[in-house]
Structure formats: C-alpha cells, structure tokens
Scaffold this motif. Structure first.
Motif, PDB file in Angstrom:
ATOM      1  N   GLU A   4       0.836  -1.205   0.000  1.00  0.00           N
ATOM      2  CA  GLU A   4       0.000   0.000   0.000  1.00  0.00           C
ATOM      3  C   GLU A   4       0.871   1.255   0.000  1.00  0.00           C
ATOM      4  O   GLU A   4       0.562   2.234  -0.667  1.00  0.00           O
ATOM      5  CB  GLU A   4      -0.925   0.002   1.211  1.00  0.00           C
ATOM      6  CG  GLU A   4      -1.977  -1.084   1.167  1.00  0.00           C
ATOM      7  CD  GLU A   4      -2.771  -1.167   2.460  1.00  0.00           C
ATOM      8  OE1 GLU A   4      -2.738  -0.220   3.271  1.00  0.00           O
ATOM      9  OE2 GLU A   4      -3.417  -2.204   2.668  1.00  0.00           O
ATOM     10  N   MET A   5       1.948   1.220   0.760  1.00  0.00           N
ATOM     11  CA  MET A   5       2.834   2.380   0.837  1.00  0.00           C
ATOM     12  C   MET A   5       3.552   2.612  -0.485  1.00  0.00           C
ATOM     13  O   MET A   5       3.682   3.756  -0.936  1.00  0.00           O
ATOM     14  CB  MET A   5       3.848   2.203   1.976  1.00  0.00           C
ATOM     15  CG  MET A   5       3.219   2.133   3.353  1.00  0.00           C
ATOM     16  SD  MET A   5       2.206   3.575   3.762  1.00  0.00           S
ATOM     17  CE  MET A   5       3.452   4.821   3.892  1.00  0.00           C
ATOM     18  N   THR A   6       4.044   1.546  -1.117  1.00  0.00           N
ATOM     19  CA  THR A   6       4.741   1.723  -2.386  1.00  0.00           C
ATOM     20  C   THR A   6       3.775   2.206  -3.462  1.00  0.00           C
ATOM     21  O   THR A   6       4.175   2.933  -4.366  1.00  0.00           O
ATOM     22  CB  THR A   6       5.445   0.426  -2.837  1.00  0.00           C
ATOM     23  OG1 THR A   6       4.496  -0.634  -2.911  1.00  0.00           O
ATOM     24  CG2 THR A   6       6.572   0.049  -1.886  1.00  0.00           C
ATOM     25  N   ALA A   7       2.509   1.845  -3.351  1.00  0.00           N
ATOM     26  CA  ALA A   7       1.509   2.334  -4.311  1.00  0.00           C
ATOM     27  C   ALA A   7       1.373   3.853  -4.217  1.00  0.00           C
ATOM     28  O   ALA A   7       1.003   4.509  -5.197  1.00  0.00           O
ATOM     29  CB  ALA A   7       0.161   1.662  -4.069  1.00  0.00           C
ATOM     30  N   PHE A   8       1.682   4.414  -3.041  1.00  0.00           N
ATOM     31  CA  PHE A   8       1.620   5.862  -2.865  1.00  0.00           C
ATOM     32  C   PHE A   8       2.955   6.533  -3.162  1.00  0.00           C
ATOM     33  O   PHE A   8       3.130   7.719  -2.928  1.00  0.00           O
ATOM     34  CB  PHE A   8       1.181   6.216  -1.442  1.00  0.00           C
ATOM     35  CG  PHE A   8      -0.285   6.059  -1.204  1.00  0.00           C
ATOM     36  CD1 PHE A   8      -1.192   6.963  -1.736  1.00  0.00           C
ATOM     37  CD2 PHE A   8      -0.771   5.006  -0.454  1.00  0.00           C
ATOM     38  CE1 PHE A   8      -2.544   6.815  -1.524  1.00  0.00           C
ATOM     39  CE2 PHE A   8      -2.124   4.850  -0.230  1.00  0.00           C
ATOM     40  CZ  PHE A   8      -3.016   5.760  -0.773  1.00  0.00           C
ATOM     41  N   GLY A   9       3.925   5.754  -3.647  1.00  0.00           N
ATOM     42  CA  GLY A   9       5.207   6.327  -4.035  1.00  0.00           C
ATOM     43  C   GLY A   9       6.283   6.281  -2.976  1.00  0.00           C
ATOM     44  O   GLY A   9       7.361   6.844  -3.160  1.00  0.00           O
ATOM     45  N   VAL A  10       6.027   5.632  -1.835  1.00  0.00           N
ATOM     46  CA  VAL A  10       7.041   5.514  -0.794  1.00  0.00           C
ATOM     47  C   VAL A  10       7.935   4.325  -1.150  1.00  0.00           C
ATOM     48  O   VAL A  10       7.447   3.209  -1.322  1.00  0.00           O
ATOM     49  CB  VAL A  10       6.395   5.282   0.591  1.00  0.00           C
ATOM     50  CG1 VAL A  10       7.461   5.082   1.663  1.00  0.00           C
ATOM     51  CG2 VAL A  10       5.473   6.439   0.952  1.00  0.00           C
ATOM     52  N   PRO A  11       9.246   4.541  -1.286  1.00  0.00           N
ATOM     53  CA  PRO A  11      10.146   3.434  -1.614  1.00  0.00           C
ATOM     54  C   PRO A  11      10.082   2.337  -0.548  1.00  0.00           C
ATOM     55  O   PRO A  11      10.022   2.631   0.645  1.00  0.00           O
ATOM     56  CB  PRO A  11      11.535   4.077  -1.647  1.00  0.00           C
ATOM     57  CG  PRO A  11      11.290   5.546  -1.785  1.00  0.00           C
ATOM     58  CD  PRO A  11       9.957   5.814  -1.146  1.00  0.00           C
ATOM     59  N   ALA A  12      10.091   1.085  -0.981  1.00  0.00           N
ATOM     60  CA  ALA A  12       9.981  -0.044  -0.062  1.00  0.00           C
ATOM     61  C   ALA A  12      11.044  -0.009   1.027  1.00  0.00           C
ATOM     62  O   ALA A  12      10.783  -0.345   2.175  1.00  0.00           O
ATOM     63  CB  ALA A  12      10.053  -1.358  -0.832  1.00  0.00           C
ATOM     64  N   GLU A  13      12.254   0.433   0.681  1.00  0.00           N
ATOM     65  CA  GLU A  13      13.339   0.475   1.667  1.00  0.00           C
ATOM     66  C   GLU A  13      13.128   1.562   2.724  1.00  0.00           C
ATOM     67  O   GLU A  13      13.813   1.602   3.736  1.00  0.00           O
ATOM     68  CB  GLU A  13      14.710   0.641   0.988  1.00  0.00           C
ATOM     69  CG  GLU A  13      14.901   1.933   0.226  1.00  0.00           C
ATOM     70  CD  GLU A  13      14.386   1.875  -1.223  1.00  0.00           C
ATOM     71  OE1 GLU A  13      14.582   2.857  -1.930  1.00  0.00           O
ATOM     72  OE2 GLU A  13      13.788   0.862  -1.623  1.00  0.00           O
ATOM     73  N   ARG A  14      12.169   2.449   2.505  1.00  0.00           N
ATOM     74  CA  ARG A  14      11.887   3.520   3.477  1.00  0.00           C
ATOM     75  C   ARG A  14      10.650   3.220   4.322  1.00  0.00           C
ATOM     76  O   ARG A  14      10.162   4.081   5.031  1.00  0.00           O
ATOM     77  CB  ARG A  14      11.702   4.840   2.749  1.00  0.00           C
ATOM     78  CG  ARG A  14      12.995   5.275   2.079  1.00  0.00           C
ATOM     79  CD  ARG A  14      13.123   6.729   1.909  1.00  0.00           C
ATOM     80  NE  ARG A  14      12.815   7.449   3.133  1.00  0.00           N
ATOM     81  CZ  ARG A  14      12.545   8.733   3.162  1.00  0.00           C
ATOM     82  NH1 ARG A  14      12.529   9.425   2.053  1.00  0.00           N
ATOM     83  NH2 ARG A  14      12.276   9.340   4.283  1.00  0.00           N
ATOM     84  N   SER A  15      10.134   2.006   4.198  1.00  0.00           N
ATOM     85  CA  SER A  15       8.960   1.659   5.000  1.00  0.00           C
ATOM     86  C   SER A  15       9.245   0.413   5.834  1.00  0.00           C
ATOM     87  O   SER A  15      10.047  -0.432   5.462  1.00  0.00           O
ATOM     88  CB  SER A  15       7.739   1.435   4.105  1.00  0.00           C
ATOM     89  OG  SER A  15       7.937   0.343   3.257  1.00  0.00           O
ATOM     90  N   VAL A  16       8.602   0.365   6.963  1.00  0.00           N
ATOM     91  CA  VAL A  16       8.741  -0.751   7.886  1.00  0.00           C
ATOM     92  C   VAL A  16       7.339  -1.195   8.271  1.00  0.00           C
ATOM     93  O   VAL A  16       6.474  -0.362   8.545  1.00  0.00           O
ATOM     94  CB  VAL A  16       9.508  -0.332   9.165  1.00  0.00           C
ATOM     95  CG1 VAL A  16       9.561  -1.466  10.175  1.00  0.00           C
ATOM     96  CG2 VAL A  16      10.892   0.149   8.824  1.00  0.00           C
ATOM     97  N   VAL A  17       7.098  -2.492   8.299  1.00  0.00           N
ATOM     98  CA  VAL A  17       5.805  -3.016   8.718  1.00  0.00           C
ATOM     99  C   VAL A  17       5.879  -3.361  10.196  1.00  0.00           C
ATOM    100  O   VAL A  17       6.742  -4.136  10.618  1.00  0.00           O
ATOM    101  CB  VAL A  17       5.414  -4.268   7.900  1.00  0.00           C
ATOM    102  CG1 VAL A  17       4.108  -4.857   8.419  1.00  0.00           C
ATOM    103  CG2 VAL A  17       5.307  -3.920   6.430  1.00  0.00           C
ATOM    104  N   LEU A  18       5.005  -2.753  10.981  1.00  0.00           N
ATOM    105  CA  LEU A  18       4.928  -3.042  12.408  1.00  0.00           C
ATOM    106  C   LEU A  18       3.710  -3.941  12.637  1.00  0.00           C
ATOM    107  O   LEU A  18       2.619  -3.625  12.183  1.00  0.00           O
ATOM    108  CB  LEU A  18       4.768  -1.763  13.220  1.00  0.00           C
ATOM    109  CG  LEU A  18       5.917  -0.759  13.101  1.00  0.00           C
ATOM    110  CD1 LEU A  18       5.580   0.510  13.853  1.00  0.00           C
ATOM    111  CD2 LEU A  18       7.200  -1.366  13.622  1.00  0.00           C
ATOM    112  N   PRO A  19       3.883  -5.046  13.338  1.00  0.00           N
ATOM    113  CA  PRO A  19       2.743  -5.928  13.578  1.00  0.00           C
ATOM    114  C   PRO A  19       1.711  -5.262  14.484  1.00  0.00           C
ATOM    115  O   PRO A  19       2.062  -4.415  15.310  1.00  0.00           O
ATOM    116  CB  PRO A  19       3.367  -7.156  14.246  1.00  0.00           C
ATOM    117  CG  PRO A  19       4.659  -6.679  14.805  1.00  0.00           C
ATOM    118  CD  PRO A  19       5.106  -5.536  13.943  1.00  0.00           C
TER     119      PRO A  19
END
Length: 158
Positions: A4-19
């Motif tokens: 969902e974040m990459t769909a908004f243009g946020v690079p995957a390496e700049r996002s973290v999934v928190l449970p």
C-alpha cells in the motif's frame, strides 16, 4: 501494508511493517459459574443482553454515542464500559460527562462503569457482544480485539 505504501510512491526500503499490537487468540472458555460471576461483576441481570465497550474514557472513544443510543433501546440491554480517564483534563472532564449522561438519561441500572481492568479477555468471554464506538482511529484494532476472543460485533440493537 508495504505494498500500500509503495503504491503511494514511498520506496519499499523507506517503510517498515509493524505488527498489530493485538494478540488474536483462541476464545476463552468460561465455566458457567465463572461466566455468571463476571456478568454479576458487570451488573448484568440473568436475562440481559450484555454488551461490552473497552477503551479510555475520552471523547475520541465515543462512549457518549453508545449511551445516547442505549436511551432508545428497551431493556434488557446492559452496557459495561471498561476503561478509565487518563491524567489529561479532557478525559477527566469526559468521564464526568459520561456519568452525568447516564444519570440524565436514567440509565443507572443499565450501564456499568468498570474502570481499568486487566481481565478484558475474560469480560469479553462473559459478554454477549462488543460495541466499538470510536469516532476516529483504530477501527481495525477495535474489530480485531473482540473478534479474536470470539465476540460478535452487533451491527444494530433491537
């Protein structure tokens, strides 16, 4: 969530999934005596439909909306509110307003203020349903919490 974040243009390496912080567990199985004892603690009568709401007593959590809705629902519906105000003046004022609302609507016998409890899963197991009321924030968490304990989310009261 990362997709969902990459769909908004946020690079995957700049996002973290928190449970999610809610543990979804097997529903508790209470004995008949334990269920009856917990329902008595929540001031629900034997034939009452017992609905639970859990969260800090805060305008965001919307307990006032539940109380207003309960005013138009015939007995034997009983609501148990689990939670407390925090140190902030806003929540302390809201808790006072909730107590006054119960008095003004004549719901003293149909609403229980349980305060802070560390046994919410057991209370959920003893209740007949869970009512989420938050005005904003956390709708997924509100649905997962009681759902993970085998409680249904009533979509309307008759």
């Amino acid at each position: 969530m990362r997709d969902e974040m990459t769909a908004f243009g946020v690079p995957a390496e700049r996002s973290v999934v928190l449970p999610n912080g809610i543990s979804v567990t097997v529903p508790l199985a209470l004995t008949g005596a334990e269920r009856a004892r917990l329902r008595e603690e929540m001031a629900a009568g034997e034939g009452d439909l017992l609905l639970l709401n859990a969260g800090r007593l805060d305008p965001q959590k919307g307990q006032d909306l539940l109380l207003a809705a309960l005013d138009g629902v015939p007995s034997p519906v009983h609501v148990a509110l689990v939670g407390d105000a925090v140190a902030a003046r806003r929540t302390a004022d809201h808790a006072t307003l909730l107590h006054r609302q119960v008095q003004r609507l004549g719901l003293e016998r149909r609403v229980s203020f349980l305060g802070w409890r560390d046994d919410v899963p057991r209370l959920l197991a003893a209740a007949d349903g869970y009512v989420p009321t938050a005005r904003w924030g956390g709708p997924r968490a509100a649905a997962l919490g009681p759902g993970g304990h085998g409680r249904r989310l009533p979509h309307r009261l008759h």
